[in-house]
Design a protein around this motif. Structure first.
Motif, mmCIF file in Angstrom:
data_model
loop_
_atom_site.group_PDB
_atom_site.id
_atom_site.type_symbol
_atom_site.label_atom_id
_atom_site.label_comp_id
_atom_site.label_asym_id
_atom_site.label_seq_id
_atom_site.Cartn_x
_atom_site.Cartn_y
_atom_site.Cartn_z
ATOM 1 N N ALA A 148 36.503 32.266 -36.164
ATOM 2 C CA ALA A 148 37.070 30.987 -36.578
ATOM 3 C C ALA A 148 38.589 31.012 -36.433
ATOM 4 C CB ALA A 148 36.686 30.687 -38.027
ATOM 5 N N TYR A 149 39.175 29.828 -36.263
ATOM 6 C CA TYR A 149 40.628 29.716 -36.156
ATOM 7 C C TYR A 149 41.264 30.058 -37.507
ATOM 8 C CZ TYR A 149 45.240 27.681 -36.114
ATOM 9 O OH TYR A 149 46.592 27.497 -36.245
ATOM 10 N N ARG A 150 42.270 30.886 -37.463
ATOM 11 C CA ARG A 150 43.053 31.207 -38.659
ATOM 12 C C ARG A 150 44.522 31.149 -38.273
ATOM 13 N NH1 ARG A 150 38.595 34.886 -39.127
ATOM 14 N NH2 ARG A 150 37.339 34.235 -40.899
ATOM 15 N N PRO A 151 45.312 30.336 -38.977
ATOM 16 C CA PRO A 151 46.738 30.224 -38.628
ATOM 17 C C PRO A 151 47.494 31.492 -38.989
ATOM 18 C CG PRO A 151 46.259 28.991 -40.606
ATOM 19 C CD PRO A 151 44.940 29.487 -40.087
ATOM 20 N N ARG A 152 48.703 31.639 -38.431
ATOM 21 C CA ARG A 152 49.549 32.776 -38.780
ATOM 22 C C ARG A 152 49.792 32.765 -40.280
ATOM 23 N NH1 ARG A 152 53.260 31.100 -34.196
ATOM 24 N NH2 ARG A 152 53.950 29.795 -35.890
ATOM 25 N N GLY A 153 49.751 33.919 -40.879
ATOM 26 C CA GLY A 153 49.964 34.021 -42.313
ATOM 27 C C GLY A 153 48.700 33.937 -43.131
ATOM 28 N N HIS A 154 47.560 33.766 -42.503
ATOM 29 C CA HIS A 154 46.290 33.726 -43.224
ATOM 30 C C HIS A 154 46.035 35.086 -43.858
ATOM 31 C CE1 HIS A 154 41.944 33.452 -43.937
ATOM 32 N NE2 HIS A 154 42.101 32.144 -43.877
ATOM 33 N N ASP A 155 45.417 35.090 -45.023
ATOM 34 C CA ASP A 155 45.163 36.341 -45.736
ATOM 35 C C ASP A 155 44.356 37.334 -44.908
ATOM 36 O OD1 ASP A 155 46.585 35.597 -47.956
ATOM 37 O OD2 ASP A 155 44.826 34.842 -49.036
ATOM 38 N N TYR A 156 43.428 36.850 -44.091
ATOM 39 C CA TYR A 156 42.622 37.752 -43.266
ATOM 40 C C TYR A 156 43.444 38.399 -42.160
ATOM 41 C CZ TYR A 156 38.278 36.030 -45.363
ATOM 42 O OH TYR A 156 37.256 35.713 -46.208
ATOM 43 N N LEU A 157 44.597 37.814 -41.854
ATOM 44 C CA LEU A 157 45.449 38.345 -40.793
ATOM 45 C C LEU A 157 46.650 39.093 -41.370
ATOM 46 C CD1 LEU A 157 45.400 35.282 -38.376
ATOM 47 C CD2 LEU A 157 43.992 37.333 -38.298
ATOM 48 N N GLY A 158 46.598 39.484 -42.597
ATOM 49 C CA GLY A 158 47.680 40.234 -43.220
ATOM 50 C C GLY A 158 48.495 39.421 -44.207
ATOM 51 N N GLY A 159 48.435 38.108 -44.141
ATOM 52 C CA GLY A 159 49.115 37.258 -45.106
ATOM 53 C C GLY A 159 50.619 37.180 -44.946
ATOM 54 N N GLN A 160 51.186 37.670 -43.873
ATOM 55 C CA GLN A 160 52.629 37.638 -43.656
ATOM 56 C C GLN A 160 52.959 36.680 -42.524
ATOM 57 O OE1 GLN A 160 54.737 39.330 -45.670
ATOM 58 N NE2 GLN A 160 52.923 39.958 -46.792
ATOM 59 N N ARG A 161 53.996 35.874 -42.736
ATOM 60 C CA ARG A 161 54.495 35.021 -41.670
ATOM 61 C C ARG A 161 55.993 34.874 -41.852
ATOM 62 N NH1 ARG A 161 55.931 30.065 -43.334
ATOM 63 N NH2 ARG A 161 55.040 29.240 -45.226
#
Length: 153
Positions: free
Chosen positions: A126-139
């Motif tokens: 699924a699409y997850r924007p930058r900064g999403h918790d599943y992607l590390g939560g950092q932007r």
């Protein structure tokens, strides 16, 4: 016009283009029957196979129309037991909803048309924007970020 035999026995005559009953094996066999008995038995008793799409979904139509408007009911048996409506490609969606009388051919697709992609929400793809918790939560920070008010400042 109905034949003499069908009138005598109270049966409706088959209209041209009506499909024959599918076999239990073509519906998925005993495993499919145990997993979803109502759908398999109804399809076996009343349905006629119309076609199959690239994903493996099978499409059916009633052999004898029972809807009040005179049209035959249409339905799909999803491939692999998945019950996700977004797996139906647009060509078959139009047929299921009586927009077309026959499924549209994939041969008439334009070069700019993308292939059908099901809804991926809730899956690992699924699409997850930058900064999403599943992607590390950092932007990276932006000027519109929220800054809490503190009374000491």
């Amino acid at each position: 016009m109905p034949s003499l035999r069908s009138r005598r026995h109270g049966r409706k005559a088959r209209s041209p283009g009506v499909h024959e009953a599918p076999s239990l094996a073509s519906l998925g066999g005993w495993r499919a029957l145990l997993a979803n008995p109502g759908l398999v038995l109804n399809t076996w008793r009343h349905g006629g196979a119309v076609g199959r799409d690239g994903v493996g979904n099978q499409y059916f139509e009633e052999r004898h129309a029972t809807r009040p408007d005179g049209r035959a009911r249409r339905w799909v048996m999803y491939a692999g037991g998945a019950r996700e409506a977004s797996l139906v490609p647009p060509e078959w969606h139009a047929w299921l909803h009586f927009t077309t009388d026959a499924p549209l051919s994939e041969a008439g697709r334009r070069d700019w048309q993308r292939p059908h992609q099901p809804n991926l929400t809730g899956t690992p793809w699924a699409y997850r924007p930058r900064g999403h918790d599943y992607l590390g939560g950092q932007r990276a920070g932006v000027s519109a970020d929220y800054e809490p008010w503190t009374p000491d400042a």
